[in-house]
Design a protein around this motif. Structure first.
Motif, PDB file in Angstrom:
ATOM      1  N   ASN A  12       0.862  -1.189   0.000  1.00 15.44           N
ATOM      2  CA  ASN A  12       0.000   0.000   0.000  1.00 15.44           C
ATOM      3  C   ASN A  12       0.890   1.228   0.000  1.00 15.44           C
ATOM      4  O   ASN A  12       1.474   1.578   1.020  1.00 15.44           O
ATOM      5  CB  ASN A  12      -0.912   0.006   1.224  1.00 15.44           C
ATOM      6  N   ILE A  13       0.997   1.866  -1.161  1.00 11.57           N
ATOM      7  CA  ILE A  13       1.954   2.956  -1.314  1.00 11.57           C
ATOM      8  C   ILE A  13       1.263   4.303  -1.529  1.00 11.57           C
ATOM      9  O   ILE A  13       0.123   4.384  -1.963  1.00 11.57           O
ATOM     10  CB  ILE A  13       2.939   2.691  -2.470  1.00 11.57           C
ATOM     11  N   TYR A  14       2.026   5.343  -1.219  1.00  7.49           N
ATOM     12  CA  TYR A  14       1.633   6.722  -1.478  1.00  7.49           C
ATOM     13  C   TYR A  14       2.503   7.222  -2.620  1.00  7.49           C
ATOM     14  O   TYR A  14       3.713   6.990  -2.639  1.00  7.49           O
ATOM     15  CB  TYR A  14       1.814   7.584  -0.230  1.00  7.49           C
ATOM     16  N   ILE A  15       1.865   7.907  -3.580  1.00  8.15           N
ATOM     17  CA  ILE A  15       2.557   8.380  -4.772  1.00  8.15           C
ATOM     18  C   ILE A  15       2.291   9.865  -4.985  1.00  8.15           C
ATOM     19  O   ILE A  15       1.311  10.417  -4.473  1.00  8.15           O
ATOM     20  CB  ILE A  15       2.117   7.588  -6.028  1.00  8.15           C
ATOM     21  N   CYS A  16       3.164  10.493  -5.760  1.00 11.78           N
ATOM     22  CA  CYS A  16       2.962  11.890  -6.153  1.00 11.78           C
ATOM     23  C   CYS A  16       1.718  11.955  -7.035  1.00 11.78           C
ATOM     24  O   CYS A  16       1.571  11.183  -7.977  1.00 11.78           O
ATOM     25  CB  CYS A  16       4.184  12.382  -6.923  1.00 11.78           C
ATOM     26  N   HIS A  18       0.927  14.153  -9.161  1.00  8.71           N
ATOM     27  CA  HIS A  18       1.199  14.688 -10.495  1.00  8.71           C
ATOM     28  C   HIS A  18       1.840  13.671 -11.432  1.00  8.71           C
ATOM     29  O   HIS A  18       1.451  13.567 -12.588  1.00  8.71           O
ATOM     30  CB  HIS A  18       2.104  15.919 -10.400  1.00  8.71           C
ATOM     31  N   CYS A  19       2.831  12.918 -10.940  1.00  5.30           N
ATOM     32  CA  CYS A  19       3.604  12.060 -11.847  1.00  5.30           C
ATOM     33  C   CYS A  19       3.631  10.588 -11.440  1.00  5.30           C
ATOM     34  O   CYS A  19       4.262   9.777 -12.091  1.00  5.30           O
ATOM     35  CB  CYS A  19       5.029  12.590 -11.986  1.00  5.30           C
ATOM     36  N   LYS A  20       2.975  10.243 -10.334  1.00  2.03           N
ATOM     37  CA  LYS A  20       2.851   8.848  -9.863  1.00  2.03           C
ATOM     38  C   LYS A  20       4.154   8.253  -9.333  1.00  2.03           C
ATOM     39  O   LYS A  20       4.276   7.047  -9.174  1.00  2.03           O
ATOM     40  CB  LYS A  20       2.275   7.926 -10.951  1.00  2.03           C
ATOM     41  N   THR A  21       5.140   9.077  -9.020  1.00  2.00           N
ATOM     42  CA  THR A  21       6.384   8.596  -8.409  1.00  2.00           C
ATOM     43  C   THR A  21       6.099   8.067  -7.014  1.00  2.00           C
ATOM     44  O   THR A  21       5.372   8.699  -6.248  1.00  2.00           O
ATOM     45  CB  THR A  21       7.429   9.732  -8.346  1.00  2.00           C
ATOM     46  N   HIS A  22       6.655   6.915  -6.669  1.00  2.78           N
ATOM     47  CA  HIS A  22       6.473   6.328  -5.346  1.00  2.78           C
ATOM     48  C   HIS A  22       7.151   7.196  -4.293  1.00  2.78           C
ATOM     49  O   HIS A  22       8.289   7.637  -4.484  1.00  2.78           O
ATOM     50  CB  HIS A  22       7.093   4.927  -5.294  1.00  2.78           C
ATOM     51  N   HIS A  38      -3.253  23.557   3.433  1.00  2.19           N
ATOM     52  CA  HIS A  38      -4.318  23.157   2.514  1.00  2.19           C
ATOM     53  C   HIS A  38      -5.075  21.918   2.979  1.00  2.19           C
ATOM     54  O   HIS A  38      -5.677  21.223   2.172  1.00  2.19           O
ATOM     55  CB  HIS A  38      -3.736  22.915   1.125  1.00  2.19           C
ATOM     56  N   GLY A  39      -5.009  21.601   4.263  1.00  2.00           N
ATOM     57  CA  GLY A  39      -5.762  20.457   4.763  1.00  2.00           C
ATOM     58  C   GLY A  39      -4.912  19.467   5.535  1.00  2.00           C
ATOM     59  O   GLY A  39      -3.960  19.830   6.206  1.00  2.00           O
ATOM     60  N   ARG A  40      -5.242  18.207   5.400  1.00  2.00           N
ATOM     61  CA  ARG A  40      -4.630  17.128   6.168  1.00  2.00           C
ATOM     62  C   ARG A  40      -3.268  16.727   5.637  1.00  2.00           C
ATOM     63  O   ARG A  40      -2.959  16.907   4.469  1.00  2.00           O
ATOM     64  CB  ARG A  40      -5.554  15.913   6.130  1.00  2.00           C
ATOM     65  N   ALA A  41      -2.482  16.118   6.522  1.00  2.00           N
ATOM     66  CA  ALA A  41      -1.155  15.630   6.176  1.00  2.00           C
ATOM     67  C   ALA A  41      -0.813  14.470   7.108  1.00  2.00           C
ATOM     68  O   ALA A  41      -1.379  14.357   8.198  1.00  2.00           O
ATOM     69  CB  ALA A  41      -0.129  16.751   6.312  1.00  2.00           C
ATOM     70  N   TYR A  42       0.086  13.600   6.660  1.00  2.00           N
ATOM     71  CA  TYR A  42       0.541  12.471   7.465  1.00  2.00           C
ATOM     72  C   TYR A  42       2.035  12.601   7.735  1.00  2.00           C
ATOM     73  O   TYR A  42       2.797  13.049   6.869  1.00  2.00           O
ATOM     74  CB  TYR A  42       0.324  11.146   6.738  1.00  2.00           C
ATOM     75  N   LEU A  43       2.449  12.156   8.918  1.00  2.00           N
ATOM     76  CA  LEU A  43       3.864  12.086   9.286  1.00  2.00           C
ATOM     77  C   LEU A  43       4.364  10.683   8.953  1.00  2.00           C
ATOM     78  O   LEU A  43       3.778   9.693   9.380  1.00  2.00           O
ATOM     79  CB  LEU A  43       4.046  12.368  10.775  1.00  2.00           C
ATOM     80  N   PHE A  44       5.460  10.606   8.180  1.00  2.08           N
ATOM     81  CA  PHE A  44       6.033   9.337   7.744  1.00  2.08           C
ATOM     82  C   PHE A  44       7.427   9.143   8.319  1.00  2.08           C
ATOM     83  O   PHE A  44       8.210  10.088   8.408  1.00  2.08           O
ATOM     84  CB  PHE A  44       6.141   9.292   6.212  1.00  2.08           C
ATOM     85  N   ASN A  45       7.735   7.908   8.642  1.00  3.67           N
ATOM     86  CA  ASN A  45       9.064   7.546   9.111  1.00  3.67           C
ATOM     87  C   ASN A  45      10.081   7.590   7.978  1.00  3.67           C
ATOM     88  O   ASN A  45      11.220   8.002   8.167  1.00  3.67           O
ATOM     89  CB  ASN A  45       9.038   6.146   9.741  1.00  3.67           C
ATOM     90  N   ASN A  46       9.680   7.170   6.789  1.00  2.00           N
ATOM     91  CA  ASN A  46      10.593   7.085   5.656  1.00  2.00           C
ATOM     92  C   ASN A  46       9.879   7.530   4.386  1.00  2.00           C
ATOM     93  O   ASN A  46       8.774   7.078   4.110  1.00  2.00           O
ATOM     94  CB  ASN A  46      11.092   5.642   5.496  1.00  2.00           C
ATOM     95  N   VAL A  47      10.505   8.426   3.631  1.00  2.00           N
ATOM     96  CA  VAL A  47       9.989   8.879   2.345  1.00  2.00           C
ATOM     97  C   VAL A  47      11.135   8.773   1.343  1.00  2.00           C
ATOM     98  O   VAL A  47      12.276   9.131   1.646  1.00  2.00           O
ATOM     99  CB  VAL A  47       9.464  10.334   2.430  1.00  2.00           C
ATOM    100  N   VAL A  48      10.843   8.255   0.139  1.00  2.00           N
ATOM    101  CA  VAL A  48      11.858   8.063  -0.896  1.00  2.00           C
ATOM    102  C   VAL A  48      11.548   8.916  -2.118  1.00  2.00           C
ATOM    103  O   VAL A  48      10.472   9.500  -2.215  1.00  2.00           O
ATOM    104  CB  VAL A  48      11.966   6.567  -1.305  1.00  2.00           C
ATOM    105  N   ASN A  49      12.492   8.967  -3.017  1.00  2.00           N
ATOM    106  CA  ASN A  49      12.338   9.678  -4.291  1.00  2.00           C
ATOM    107  C   ASN A  49      12.024  11.153  -4.103  1.00  2.00           C
ATOM    108  O   ASN A  49      11.164  11.721  -4.771  1.00  2.00           O
ATOM    109  CB  ASN A  49      11.266   9.002  -5.159  1.00  2.00           C
ATOM    110  N   ILE A  50      12.747  11.771  -3.172  1.00  2.00           N
ATOM    111  CA  ILE A  50      12.567  13.198  -2.905  1.00  2.00           C
ATOM    112  C   ILE A  50      13.913  13.917  -2.957  1.00  2.00           C
ATOM    113  O   ILE A  50      14.971  13.308  -2.789  1.00  2.00           O
ATOM    114  CB  ILE A  50      11.921  13.458  -1.533  1.00  2.00           C
TER     115      ILE A  50
END
Length: 120
Positions: A12-16, A18-22, A38-50
């Protein structure tokens, strides 16, 4: 500049949006109780491709934090921020963690989740 190496995630992944990058996985969520301009947000332990922006101090609801904006490497969109330093001892758990803004990402989150009052 060279070619950007992109990490592909599974599950179960979260993607951009705009471009669907994982960007991250559901298992990496620490908290679903964050708020952004602009609303809600989640805190993540690890984020990639940034990639990260310049460090700056920001006054947020929970106090002063040193943060960097984070950008999708696929399209350059700002997708949230990363905590570099928390000035308040009670907020130290955020250091090194990233916040992804729900309106900028797609994934398994439920749009009916209750809003919260935590940050920014």
């Amino acid at each position: 500049m060279g070619r950007v190496f992109m990490v592909d995630l599974e599950g179960n992944i979260y993607i951009c949006k705009h471009c669907k990058t994982h960007l991250s996985t559901e298992q990496d969520i620490i908290s679903k109780t964050f708020q952004c301009k602009h609303g809600r947000a989640y805190l993540f332990n690890n984020v990639v491709n940034i990639s990260v922006g310049v460090k700056e101090d920001r006054m947020m609801i929970t106090g002063m934090h040193t943060v960097v904006d984070i950008f999708c490497v696929g399209c350059g969109s700002n997708v949230g921020w990363k905590y570099e330093f928390a000035h308040d001892k009670s907020q130290k758990y955020k250091e090194g963690k990233s916040v992804l803004e729900l309106y900028k990402i797609s994934g398994p989150h439920d749009s009916n989740d209750l809003a919260s009052d935590e940050d920014e």
